[in-house]
Design an enzyme around this catalytic site. Sequence first.
Site, PDB file in Angstrom:
ATOM      1  N   GLU A  76       0.954  -1.040  -0.153  1.00 64.64           N
ATOM      2  CA  GLU A  76      -0.190   0.274   0.422  1.00 64.64           C
ATOM      3  C   GLU A  76       0.318   1.167   0.398  1.00 64.64           C
ATOM      4  O   GLU A  76       1.806   1.599   0.912  1.00 64.64           O
ATOM      5  CB  GLU A  76      -1.039   0.038   1.428  1.00 64.64           C
ATOM      6  CG  GLU A  76      -1.944   0.479   0.870  1.00 64.64           C
ATOM      7  CD  GLU A  76      -1.988   2.361   1.468  1.00 64.64           C
ATOM      8  OE1 GLU A  76      -1.177   3.191   1.040  1.00 64.64           O
ATOM      9  OE2 GLU A  76      -2.712   2.535   2.924  1.00 64.64           O
TER      10      GLU A  76
ATOM     11  N   CYS B  53      -2.135   8.485   3.245  1.00 62.60           N
ATOM     12  CA  CYS B  53      -2.239   7.988   2.265  1.00 62.60           C
ATOM     13  C   CYS B  53      -3.301   8.462   1.254  1.00 62.60           C
ATOM     14  O   CYS B  53      -3.325   8.524  -0.159  1.00 62.60           O
ATOM     15  CB  CYS B  53      -1.977   6.529   1.719  1.00 62.60           C
ATOM     16  SG  CYS B  53      -3.207   5.399   2.436  1.00 62.60           S
TER      17      CYS B  53
END
Length: 497
Positions: free
Chosen positions: A233, A267
């Site tokens: 990720e 993120c």
Amino acid sequence: MTSIEVQSPATGEVIAQVPDLGADEVRALVERARQVQPGWERLGFDGRARLMLRAQKWLLDHRERVIETIVAETGKTYEDAQIAEVAYGAHAFGFWAKQAPRYLADEKVSSAQLFVKGKKLLVRWRPLGVIGVIGPWNYPLTNSFGDCIPALMAGNAVILKPSEVTPLTSMLMAECLRECGFPEGVYQVATGRGETGRALVDLVDMVMFTGSTATGRKIAVQAAERLIPCALELGGKDPMIVLRDADLERAANAAVYYSMQNSGQTCISIERAYVEAPVYDEFVAKVTAKVAALRQGPGGVPGTADVGAMTFPPQLELIEEQLADAVAKGATVIAGGHRREGAGLFFEPTVLVDVDHTMDAMTQETFGPTLPIMKVADEEEAIRLANDSIYGLGGSVFTKDLDHGEAVARRIHSGAVCVNDAMVNYTALELPMGGAKQSGLGARHGAGGIRKFCEAQTIVVSRNFPKRDLHMFPNTAANTRRIGKLLQLLHGRGKRR
Ligand code: NDP
């Protein structure tokens, strides 16, 4: 063994020392994990779920201490730790306890293939063994420990390597699991720097990594050399599109919250906005007024600050470089723009206009409390620019026409898109959460978010034993005719199509 100093980013104080583990110490942790994993697997879903629910209670009982630890090592506000870490963790314990048996249940499969007619076909999910979770500093509970929960529920032992900047929450969770009766060694923490992470990747059976695209690529190469799976990720540059019929009040609130919460160190935070020309001025005015009202400072006391500190010192320089680059190319800073004087790592909530894609602020991940806003002629230009990125983690579209919003969402090349919202997809653990393009490989959450910690094993059981089977020597003319008939049948079907 050397140690690492942990500092509070909000005050600059040294708050702890943790060991910097070398390759030998990591090897010892992995050996321990291998010893205890089979017993943990044998405990079964019910036994593991019982312990997970105890851990959920522990987390809620001790939530103030957990929040205090997160705030101390990250410098984020009380609310950022409460909503995006403790609330996530508490939900995740219950979710995986309940859903793991469903997602990993044996699957009976039926097949149209005549060769397996009458046989029992089964797919089962078997834990991989020892999982290495390598986590970043922005969410020490959610993005680091959070992945350990499904990995453990699947029956694996886990070693978590937290960021050297924020190791304390992971260590506190070790205390949680110990007190809740988890067997010693099924969850261990390998504190250290990048080298400790490298040593871990050399020894485990699978790696779950969250962090930068640059480090993610290194880990993927190392995993490929060992032929072990990895899930990544990575970074994002999430676009927000504001169409001319949007509810501008909602869009402006979302723009400010989702670009500035956690000081923009998320993120899937909104990293850039594209606004259709007719509503651009009003949107910018609303955003500017809301940003001016933000309170910034050490946010350990509830209700006292909206935007906390930056967690990782080099981020401040990176933001300054991006701003200087943008201004040199014609951008205007209409709010903020500077690091705050005095103690702690604070960067003012910043809004930029007159931006375009020649500027790093519009194309590179910033990971700070900044929002560049670009005026676009129409929706087509917004979609084209939104997709003009190496990243594809999240995105958002604002419009009152919900069907149209969904149609625009489908044209954005990213792992998740919200209409009239942002980031909330992450809270629904039923939804896969992963990146397109250079934002990652694989996903957390959903069925795939736990199956990736397992290997699929297929079992085929033959229940009757004919004297003559198609798969049996000697090859005979009768067999050839039977297979020939089968091919004839398939050929006929193909022609009808
Ligand atoms: P990194 O990707 O470098 O670090 C993430 C984790 O990987 C840390 O635990 C780190 O350890 C570890 N690590 C570093 N090098 C290696 C290696 N070769 N092998 C194994 N593990 C390794 O992120 P940074 O902390 O340096 O942040 C840099 C940028 O990454 C940010 O500016 C941001 O853009 C992005 N980022 C994205 C995140 C996300 O949620 N997608 C989260 C955090 C950062 P250590 O910290 O001890 O070096």
